[in-house]
Design a protein around this motif. Structure first.
Motif, PDB file in Angstrom:
ATOM      1  N   PRO A 167       0.745   5.768  -8.049  1.00  0.00           N
ATOM      2  CA  PRO A 167      -0.239   6.768  -7.626  1.00  0.00           C
ATOM      3  C   PRO A 167      -0.392   6.794  -6.105  1.00  0.00           C
ATOM      4  O   PRO A 167      -0.062   5.821  -5.415  1.00  0.00           O
ATOM      5  CB  PRO A 167      -1.541   6.291  -8.289  1.00  0.00           C
ATOM      6  CG  PRO A 167      -1.116   5.350  -9.378  1.00  0.00           C
ATOM      7  CD  PRO A 167       0.156   4.722  -8.912  1.00  0.00           C
ATOM      8  N   ILE A 168      -0.902   7.904  -5.590  1.00  0.00           N
ATOM      9  CA  ILE A 168      -1.191   7.972  -4.158  1.00  0.00           C
ATOM     10  C   ILE A 168      -2.606   7.483  -3.860  1.00  0.00           C
ATOM     11  O   ILE A 168      -2.982   7.349  -2.694  1.00  0.00           O
ATOM     12  CB  ILE A 168      -0.983   9.385  -3.579  1.00  0.00           C
ATOM     13  CG1 ILE A 168      -1.947  10.402  -4.217  1.00  0.00           C
ATOM     14  CG2 ILE A 168       0.459   9.827  -3.738  1.00  0.00           C
ATOM     15  CD1 ILE A 168      -1.924  11.762  -3.548  1.00  0.00           C
ATOM     16  N   GLY A 169      -3.390   7.231  -4.900  1.00  0.00           N
ATOM     17  CA  GLY A 169      -4.671   6.566  -4.705  1.00  0.00           C
ATOM     18  C   GLY A 169      -5.822   7.478  -4.345  1.00  0.00           C
ATOM     19  O   GLY A 169      -5.862   8.650  -4.715  1.00  0.00           O
ATOM     20  N   HIS A 170      -6.745   6.923  -3.585  1.00  0.00           N
ATOM     21  CA  HIS A 170      -8.001   7.593  -3.229  1.00  0.00           C
ATOM     22  C   HIS A 170      -8.003   7.960  -1.745  1.00  0.00           C
ATOM     23  O   HIS A 170      -7.260   7.387  -0.953  1.00  0.00           O
ATOM     24  CB  HIS A 170      -9.188   6.680  -3.533  1.00  0.00           C
ATOM     25  CG  HIS A 170      -9.310   6.318  -4.977  1.00  0.00           C
ATOM     26  ND1 HIS A 170      -9.864   7.174  -5.908  1.00  0.00           N
ATOM     27  CD2 HIS A 170      -8.935   5.211  -5.665  1.00  0.00           C
ATOM     28  CE1 HIS A 170      -9.835   6.600  -7.096  1.00  0.00           C
ATOM     29  NE2 HIS A 170      -9.272   5.411  -6.988  1.00  0.00           N
ATOM     30  N   TYR A 185      -3.049   3.772  -1.848  1.00  0.00           N
ATOM     31  CA  TYR A 185      -3.188   3.081  -3.121  1.00  0.00           C
ATOM     32  C   TYR A 185      -2.694   1.642  -2.973  1.00  0.00           C
ATOM     33  O   TYR A 185      -1.498   1.410  -2.799  1.00  0.00           O
ATOM     34  CB  TYR A 185      -2.381   3.786  -4.210  1.00  0.00           C
ATOM     35  CG  TYR A 185      -2.469   3.121  -5.571  1.00  0.00           C
ATOM     36  CD1 TYR A 185      -3.625   3.234  -6.338  1.00  0.00           C
ATOM     37  CD2 TYR A 185      -1.395   2.391  -6.076  1.00  0.00           C
ATOM     38  CE1 TYR A 185      -3.708   2.636  -7.585  1.00  0.00           C
ATOM     39  CE2 TYR A 185      -1.477   1.790  -7.324  1.00  0.00           C
ATOM     40  CZ  TYR A 185      -2.630   1.920  -8.076  1.00  0.00           C
ATOM     41  OH  TYR A 185      -2.719   1.320  -9.309  1.00  0.00           O
ATOM     42  N   PRO A 186      -3.617   0.668  -2.991  1.00  0.00           N
ATOM     43  CA  PRO A 186      -3.189  -0.730  -2.938  1.00  0.00           C
ATOM     44  C   PRO A 186      -2.627  -1.158  -4.289  1.00  0.00           C
ATOM     45  O   PRO A 186      -3.322  -1.098  -5.304  1.00  0.00           O
ATOM     46  CB  PRO A 186      -4.485  -1.480  -2.603  1.00  0.00           C
ATOM     47  CG  PRO A 186      -5.587  -0.595  -3.076  1.00  0.00           C
ATOM     48  CD  PRO A 186      -5.079   0.820  -3.017  1.00  0.00           C
ATOM     49  N   ILE A 236       0.850  -1.190   0.000  1.00  0.00           N
ATOM     50  CA  ILE A 236       0.000   0.000   0.000  1.00  0.00           C
ATOM     51  C   ILE A 236       0.881   1.233   0.000  1.00  0.00           C
ATOM     52  O   ILE A 236       1.732   1.398   0.881  1.00  0.00           O
ATOM     53  CB  ILE A 236      -0.918   0.020   1.240  1.00  0.00           C
ATOM     54  CG1 ILE A 236      -1.821  -1.226   1.255  1.00  0.00           C
ATOM     55  CG2 ILE A 236      -1.762   1.294   1.279  1.00  0.00           C
ATOM     56  CD1 ILE A 236      -2.451  -1.498   2.596  1.00  0.00           C
ATOM     57  N   ASN A 237       0.689   2.082  -1.001  1.00  0.00           N
ATOM     58  CA  ASN A 237       1.379   3.368  -1.035  1.00  0.00           C
ATOM     59  C   ASN A 237       0.552   4.367  -0.229  1.00  0.00           C
ATOM     60  O   ASN A 237      -0.574   4.693  -0.595  1.00  0.00           O
ATOM     61  CB  ASN A 237       1.543   3.856  -2.474  1.00  0.00           C
ATOM     62  CG  ASN A 237       2.378   5.123  -2.573  1.00  0.00           C
ATOM     63  OD1 ASN A 237       3.154   5.430  -1.679  1.00  0.00           O
ATOM     64  ND2 ASN A 237       2.225   5.852  -3.655  1.00  0.00           N
TER      65      ASN A 237
END
Length: 493
Positions: free
Chosen positions: A434-437, A421-422, A406-407
């Motif tokens: 990406p850093i995700g949601h 971000y998994p 996970i980021n």
């Protein structure tokens, strides 16, 4: 991508010569439409005026732009023109590029992160509930020493009563400068149980930084150990030594306290690194921490987990490690007091079968390069603090298939994590992760300089909202007012 210049060649053409036959002596001119499949520029917008209006044609380099990007750009341009026509006196900064459905998706749908979590509970109250459920489960491990949830609770209660006698109560700041140990965990929990808020002071920090933090926070009570008093700390606070004073502390009752603290009260004040100026104290309330570690969506918190407490207590990753473990019935393995080597860290992970681990990006790279085989027990690996290396991410995917990487991204001002971000697999030629949601009970907005949301694919600045936001910058009202602004998209307020 490095395969093209970062400078785009863009052309705008307006053809407003009347699109009718033009007759000159001996010559008749008629407009024709030339079809071209090769873009001469990276991006071209040609507008031709006809009797019915304007015809817009977009030409683009398909190596640089996806068709969907151009379609979205064309729709935004049309929305912009419509906004101008509807109100030609409107400020440019308030003109709308997006459709209502796009705006709703960005502001509402992608920020629909609410979960039912115990927002009215404090950290120590949730810990006490866990003590009732699993009193004999192992709460904390340090080298060969272990405490059950019941034992940890009783020691923290004794310390809390001792601190109360020194005037600690809700909203009172208490400094804590203790080397990594079981006593450190007792100290943090005891401060919260007394109703106070802890100011964590890493004993490895330079003397000048520790003195600044003590002076700026104005703590009246300092929890420490005798070996650190003369060598590290200059202060005017009343001192509680967890080693020398324990004989007095353990005379107090082991029963839980009721101190009238609620989830809106301060839990801790952590200082920023000071890389952009003087370190700033960030004031975090109990609710922000509870939102991080209860009923969330970025990681699984269960009583089967084994966490490693590796981060400095002056770094907010320790919030995730300590309270993510102790309010969920997991076991917390505290790393050695001295500065550990890579081999030490990997050895502890392997020895205690750590399952949930947080690493800085730099440490993540080094551990994977030298001790990948010792991470087999880890099934939740969070990394962050800087850009993750794609090649090292690939190693986790390939050699640790059971591990969810996970980021994690987030500033101290939003209680450790904002976005996660998994990582399932890397896309072809992916050079950044990406850093995700936004995680549960968190909102993010990408806005322009006028606080207007920007469309997908358009650069902007990240704004953060939700239950994890800090209360303020300690003793800095002007900076607080500048940085902690009202949420213009929150209709509930």
């Amino acid at each position: 991508s490095l395969s093209h210049s970062p400078l785009f060649q863009v052309m705008f053409v307006l053809q407003n010569t009347p699109m009718t036959d033009v007759e000159l002596p001996g010559v008749t001119l008629s407009p024709i439409q030339l079809e071209s499949t090769i873009a001469k520029f990276d991006l071209t917008l040609s507008i031709t005026e006809i009797s019915q209006g304007l015809v817009c044609e977009w030409g683009y380099n398909s190596d640089l732009f996806k068709e969907q990007t151009i379609e979205r750009m064309a729709a935004h341009f049309q929305n912009l023109l419509s906004s101008i026509v509807e109100n030609p006196l409107q400020k440019v900064s308030t003109l709308n590029l997006m459709s209502e459905s796009e705006r709703h998706q960005l502001l509402v749908e992608w920020n629909d992160t609410a979960t039912d979590y115990p927002k009215d509970k404090c950290i120590h109250q949730l810990f006490e509930e866990q003590v009732e459920k699993t009193p004999d489960a192992i709460a904390v491990i340090f080298e060969e020493e272990k405490l059950t949830y019941q034992q940890l609770n009783q020691r923290a209660n004794q310390l809390a009563r001792h601190l109360q006698a020194l005037g600690v109560k809700p909203e009172v700041l208490v400094g804590i400068c203790v080397e990594r140990s079981i006593s450190m965990v007792v100290g943090l929990l005891g401060i919260l149980k007394a109703g106070g808020a802890y100011v964590p002071l890493d004993p490895n920090y330079p003397h000048e930084r520790l003195s600044y933090m003590l002076s700026d926070s104005g703590v009246g009570v300092l929890v420490t150990q005798s070996s650190l008093l003369e060598s590290k700390l200059s202060h005017n606070a009343r001192v509680v030594c967890l080693d020398n004073d324990w004989g007095v502390i353990e005379q107090h009752s082991k029963e839980n306290l009721d101190v009238g603290v609620d989830s809106g009260n301060l839990a801790y004040v952590i200082y920023t690194s000071g890389s952009t100026g003087k370190p700033k104290g960030v004031s975090i309330v109990h609710q922000g921490v509870v939102r991080l570690v209860k009923e969330t969506n970025y990681v699984n918190f269960t009583n089967q987990e084994v966490f490693l407490q590796l981060a400095s207590i002056s770094f907010d990753a320790s919030t995730f490690e300590i309270w993510g473990s102790l309010v969920n019935g997991a076991s917390l393995v505290v790393m050695y007091a001295y500065t550990p080597t890579l081999e030490d860290i990997a050895g502890v992970i392997e020895k205690y079968k750590v399952t949930t681990l947080w690493l800085t990006s730099a440490l993540f790279n080094l551990i994977l390069e030298q001790h990948l085989s010792k991470l087999k027990s880890v099934h939740q690996l969070l990394a962050g603090g800087d850009v993750l290396s794609s090649s090292h991410v690939e190693k986790v995917i390939k050699f640790l298939p059971e591990c969810q990487l996970i980021n994690g991204y987030g500033p101290t001002e939003n209680t450790t994590f904002t976005c996660c971000y998994p990582v399932k697999k890397l896309r072809a030629n992916e050079t950044s992760i990406p850093i995700g949601h936004p995680i549960a009970n968190t909102q993010i907005y990408i806005l322009d300089s006028h606080l207007q949301p920007v469309p997908v694919g358009v650069p902007g600045e990240l704004y953060i909202g939700g239950d994890g936001l800090a209360r303020d910058y300690l003793n800095l009202p002007q900076l607080t007012q500048e940085k902690f602004i009202p949420n213009p998209f929150d209709k509930s307020k």
